[in-house]
Scaffold this motif. Structure first.
Motif, short mmCIF file in Angstrom:
data_model
loop_
_atom_site.label_atom_id
_atom_site.label_comp_id
_atom_site.label_asym_id
_atom_site.label_seq_id
_atom_site.Cartn_x
_atom_site.Cartn_y
_atom_site.Cartn_z
N GLY A 14 90.53 86.88 18.99
CA GLY A 14 91.48 87.77 19.64
C GLY A 14 91.49 89.10 18.94
N SER A 15 92.36 89.25 17.92
CA SER A 15 92.36 90.49 17.15
C SER A 15 92.92 90.26 15.76
CB SER A 15 93.18 91.58 17.87
OG SER A 15 94.55 91.25 17.85
N VAL A 16 92.58 91.17 14.87
CA VAL A 16 93.07 91.13 13.50
C VAL A 16 93.27 92.58 13.05
CG1 VAL A 16 90.76 91.08 12.47
CG2 VAL A 16 92.69 90.18 11.18
N ASN A 37 86.41 89.53 24.87
CA ASN A 37 86.33 88.33 25.70
C ASN A 37 86.89 87.09 25.01
OD1 ASN A 37 84.36 88.02 23.82
ND2 ASN A 37 82.64 88.00 25.23
N GLY A 38 87.66 87.30 23.92
CA GLY A 38 88.27 86.18 23.22
C GLY A 38 87.33 85.36 22.38
N ASP A 66 73.35 93.25 29.66
CA ASP A 66 74.33 92.41 28.97
C ASP A 66 74.16 92.49 27.45
OD1 ASP A 66 75.29 91.69 31.41
OD2 ASP A 66 74.38 89.70 31.44
N TYR A 67 72.93 92.62 27.00
CA TYR A 67 72.66 92.67 25.57
C TYR A 67 73.38 93.84 24.92
CZ TYR A 67 70.14 92.73 21.17
OH TYR A 67 69.83 92.73 19.83
N TYR A 68 73.51 94.95 25.64
CA TYR A 68 74.11 96.14 25.08
C TYR A 68 75.61 96.26 25.38
CZ TYR A 68 69.36 97.55 24.06
OH TYR A 68 68.09 97.59 23.57
N THR A 69 76.17 95.27 26.01
CA THR A 69 77.59 95.31 26.35
C THR A 69 78.43 95.19 25.08
OG1 THR A 69 77.17 94.33 28.49
CG2 THR A 69 79.42 94.20 27.69
N THR A 70 79.42 96.04 24.95
CA THR A 70 80.33 95.97 23.81
C THR A 70 81.24 94.75 23.95
OG1 THR A 70 80.32 98.36 23.55
CG2 THR A 70 82.17 97.19 22.60
N GLN A 71 81.25 93.92 22.93
CA GLN A 71 82.11 92.74 22.91
C GLN A 71 83.33 92.93 22.03
OE1 GLN A 71 79.93 88.84 22.69
NE2 GLN A 71 78.27 90.18 22.00
N PHE A 72 83.28 93.93 21.16
CA PHE A 72 84.33 94.11 20.16
C PHE A 72 84.82 95.56 20.13
CE2 PHE A 72 81.53 90.72 18.83
CZ PHE A 72 82.42 89.68 18.64
N LEU A 73 86.07 95.73 19.79
CA LEU A 73 86.66 97.05 19.62
C LEU A 73 87.11 97.22 18.17
CD1 LEU A 73 89.01 97.29 22.74
CD2 LEU A 73 86.80 98.41 22.42
N VAL A 74 86.95 98.43 17.66
CA VAL A 74 87.49 98.81 16.36
C VAL A 74 88.29 100.08 16.60
CG1 VAL A 74 86.96 99.49 14.00
CG2 VAL A 74 85.49 97.82 15.16
#
Length: 85
Positions: A51-53, A28-29, A5-13
């Protein structure tokens, strides 16, 4: 488990590489703060994301950048590398 879980990607670029805009997205909001840095450590932008920007990157020089995502307490959640072309 905890380790995975520590290495799970939470964000996208994306897109990456990028030419005119990048979108920072939370998978995951989760609400987070972001900072955009150059390879040499110069901070170019900052803000918050829920969410996103979308960021206009046309004003930044081409090169390699890092986006750091932090929680409300300032703890680093994740770092993403992005190339501006």
């Amino acid at each position: 488990g905890v380790i995975e879980d520590y290495y799970t990607t939470q964000f996208l670029v994306f897109p990456n590489p990028a030419m005119s805009i990048i979108t920072l997205g939370s998978l995951n909001g989760v609400t987070a703060d972001y900072k955009l840095f150059t390879l040499t450590g110069q901070q170019m932008a900052e803000g918050s994301i829920a969410g996103s920007v979308t960021l206009d990157i046309t004003k930044y020089p081409k090169g390699i950048y890092f986006v750091l995502f932090n929680d409300a307490e300032g703890n680093l959640l994740e770092t993403q590398k992005v190339v501006f072309q």
